[in-house]
Design a protein around this motif. Structure first.
Motif, short mmCIF file in Angstrom:
data_model
loop_
_atom_site.label_atom_id
_atom_site.label_comp_id
_atom_site.label_asym_id
_atom_site.label_seq_id
_atom_site.Cartn_x
_atom_site.Cartn_y
_atom_site.Cartn_z
N THR A 149 0.84 -1.20 0.00
CA THR A 149 0.00 0.00 0.00
C THR A 149 0.87 1.25 0.00
O THR A 149 0.66 2.18 -0.77
N GLU A 150 1.91 1.23 0.83
CA GLU A 150 2.82 2.40 0.90
C GLU A 150 3.57 2.59 -0.41
O GLU A 150 3.71 3.70 -0.91
N LEU A 151 4.05 1.49 -0.98
CA LEU A 151 4.82 1.59 -2.23
C LEU A 151 3.97 2.10 -3.38
O LEU A 151 4.41 2.93 -4.18
N LEU A 152 2.73 1.63 -3.47
CA LEU A 152 1.85 2.08 -4.55
C LEU A 152 1.58 3.57 -4.45
O LEU A 152 1.60 4.30 -5.46
N ALA A 153 1.40 4.07 -3.22
CA ALA A 153 1.16 5.50 -3.04
C ALA A 153 2.43 6.30 -3.32
O ALA A 153 2.43 7.30 -4.04
N LEU A 154 3.55 5.82 -2.76
CA LEU A 154 4.83 6.54 -2.88
C LEU A 154 5.30 6.61 -4.32
O LEU A 154 5.83 7.63 -4.77
N LEU A 155 5.13 5.53 -5.08
CA LEU A 155 5.71 5.42 -6.42
C LEU A 155 4.70 5.60 -7.54
O LEU A 155 4.97 5.27 -8.69
N GLU A 156 3.53 6.16 -7.20
CA GLU A 156 2.54 6.41 -8.25
C GLU A 156 3.14 7.32 -9.32
O GLU A 156 3.65 8.41 -9.01
N GLY A 157 3.14 6.85 -10.57
CA GLY A 157 3.64 7.66 -11.69
C GLY A 157 5.16 7.74 -11.78
O GLY A 157 5.71 8.38 -12.67
N GLU A 158 5.87 7.06 -10.86
CA GLU A 158 7.35 7.11 -10.87
C GLU A 158 7.89 6.19 -11.94
O GLU A 158 7.50 5.04 -12.04
N SER A 159 8.86 6.72 -12.73
CA SER A 159 9.41 5.90 -13.82
C SER A 159 10.93 5.76 -13.74
O SER A 159 11.53 5.08 -14.58
N ASP A 160 11.55 6.40 -12.74
CA ASP A 160 13.02 6.29 -12.62
C ASP A 160 13.37 5.01 -11.86
O ASP A 160 12.97 4.83 -10.70
N LEU A 161 14.13 4.15 -12.50
CA LEU A 161 14.44 2.84 -11.91
C LEU A 161 15.18 2.95 -10.58
O LEU A 161 14.91 2.19 -9.65
N ILE A 162 16.13 3.89 -10.48
CA ILE A 162 16.93 3.99 -9.25
C ILE A 162 16.05 4.47 -8.09
O ILE A 162 16.14 3.99 -6.97
N PHE A 222 6.22 -3.03 -10.28
CA PHE A 222 7.06 -1.83 -10.40
C PHE A 222 8.13 -1.92 -11.50
O PHE A 222 8.75 -0.90 -11.83
N PHE A 223 8.30 -3.10 -12.08
CA PHE A 223 9.31 -3.21 -13.14
C PHE A 223 8.76 -3.79 -14.45
O PHE A 223 8.96 -3.21 -15.52
N THR A 224 8.04 -4.90 -14.36
CA THR A 224 7.56 -5.55 -15.59
C THR A 224 6.35 -4.83 -16.18
O THR A 224 6.24 -4.68 -17.40
N GLU A 225 5.47 -4.36 -15.30
CA GLU A 225 4.21 -3.76 -15.79
C GLU A 225 4.32 -2.25 -15.92
O GLU A 225 3.30 -1.55 -16.01
N ARG A 226 5.56 -1.72 -15.90
CA ARG A 226 5.72 -0.27 -15.91
C ARG A 226 6.82 0.11 -16.89
O ARG A 226 7.87 -0.52 -16.92
N LYS A 227 6.57 1.16 -17.69
CA LYS A 227 7.63 1.68 -18.56
C LYS A 227 8.52 2.59 -17.72
O LYS A 227 8.03 3.28 -16.82
N HIS A 228 9.83 2.58 -17.99
CA HIS A 228 10.75 3.37 -17.18
C HIS A 228 11.45 4.43 -18.02
O HIS A 228 11.66 4.26 -19.22
N SER A 229 11.81 5.51 -17.34
CA SER A 229 12.44 6.65 -18.05
C SER A 229 13.94 6.48 -18.15
O SER A 229 14.61 7.16 -18.88
N THR A 230 14.49 5.57 -17.33
CA THR A 230 15.96 5.41 -17.37
C THR A 230 16.29 4.00 -17.83
O THR A 230 15.56 3.06 -17.59
N ASN A 231 17.44 3.89 -18.48
CA ASN A 231 17.95 2.57 -18.87
C ASN A 231 19.07 2.24 -17.89
O ASN A 231 20.03 3.00 -17.78
N LEU A 232 18.93 1.15 -17.18
CA LEU A 232 19.88 0.85 -16.10
C LEU A 232 21.32 0.83 -16.60
O LEU A 232 22.24 1.18 -15.89
N ILE A 233 21.50 0.44 -17.85
CA ILE A 233 22.88 0.35 -18.35
C ILE A 233 23.54 1.72 -18.24
O ILE A 233 24.72 1.85 -17.97
N ASN A 234 22.76 2.78 -18.40
CA ASN A 234 23.33 4.14 -18.30
C ASN A 234 23.92 4.40 -16.91
O ASN A 234 24.73 5.27 -16.72
N HIS A 235 23.42 3.63 -15.94
CA HIS A 235 23.88 3.88 -14.57
C HIS A 235 25.14 3.05 -14.26
O HIS A 235 25.71 3.19 -13.20
N LEU A 236 25.48 2.12 -15.14
CA LEU A 236 26.61 1.24 -14.81
C LEU A 236 27.93 1.92 -15.17
O LEU A 236 27.98 2.68 -16.10
#
Ligand code: SME
Length: 185
Positions: free
Chosen positions: A32-45, A171-185
């Motif tokens: 419940t907390e994660l759904l509220a906290l991360l609503e609309g969030e697309s940054d993987l980190i 939070f990962f499979t059912e969601r499009k993300h704005s960052t590509n993790l490889i960019n963080h490596l």
């Protein structure tokens, strides 16, 4: 590089196992907390860091919690909470590397019963049991693994597996993300 120590640092407490009914209650609150906290969030980190924090807050058997990010060749340590984690892991090696190779969750009741260095990598000698869950993106590709260690044996079971696989899916499979993790490596 700093060596893992059997002395627990001041910021970490020994794990305490809990019964399945308490686990279900805690996972429902955390979700419940994660759904509220991360609503609309697309940054993987941001998503990974928040999942670590909320879960470590709700579960007193979560000793080490974090992500290892895959670049296709190996796993690199990502956002985590706990003692010093190994910086990188070869695919196929350790619990994390085997999950990355198979895409299947692994639960270990006693990590010290495994072939050390091959089927288990001991970043911290206090780790006694472990669960590792694959993290897939919306294309079904493995982008990371989610690793939780406990300092007592037998902490993880099918309840943890069901809820953690669901959290990774939401939070990962059912969601499009704005960052590509490889960019963080
Ligand atoms: N135990 C893991 C290594 C990561 S540390 O637990 C943070 C493994 O066997 O892959």
């Amino acid at each position: 590089m700093a060596q893992a120590s059997a002395d627990m640092p001041y910021f970490i407490n020994p794990s305490v196992n809990c019964k399945q009914s308490k686990k279900i209650e805690a996972y429902d609150h955390a979700m419940t907390e994660l759904l509220a906290l991360l609503e609309g969030e697309s940054d993987l980190i941001v998503i990974m860091s928040s999942i670590n924090c909320i879960l470590k807050t709700h579960f007193n058997y979560y000793y080490w919690v974090g992500f290892y990010i895959s670049d296709g060749q190996k796993l690199k340590v990502g956002p985590y909470q706990g003692t010093l984690g190994c910086l990188d892991i070869s695919i196929g090696r350790g619990v994390c590397g085997r999950v990355a190779a198979t895409g299947k969750t692994i639960i270990v009741d006693d990590v010290h019963a495994l072939d050390q260095g091959k089927d288990h990598i001991a970043c911290d000698p206090n780790s006694q049991s472990e669960i590792v869950v694959p993290v897939m993106n919306s294309e079904g590709n493995l982008i990371a693994v989610f690793d939780v260690d406990s300092s007592v044996k037998g902490s993880f079971d099918e309840i943890d597996q069901q809820y953690l696989e669901h959290i990774m899916s939401v939070f990962f499979t059912e969601r499009k993300h704005s960052t590509n993790l490889i960019n963080h490596l």
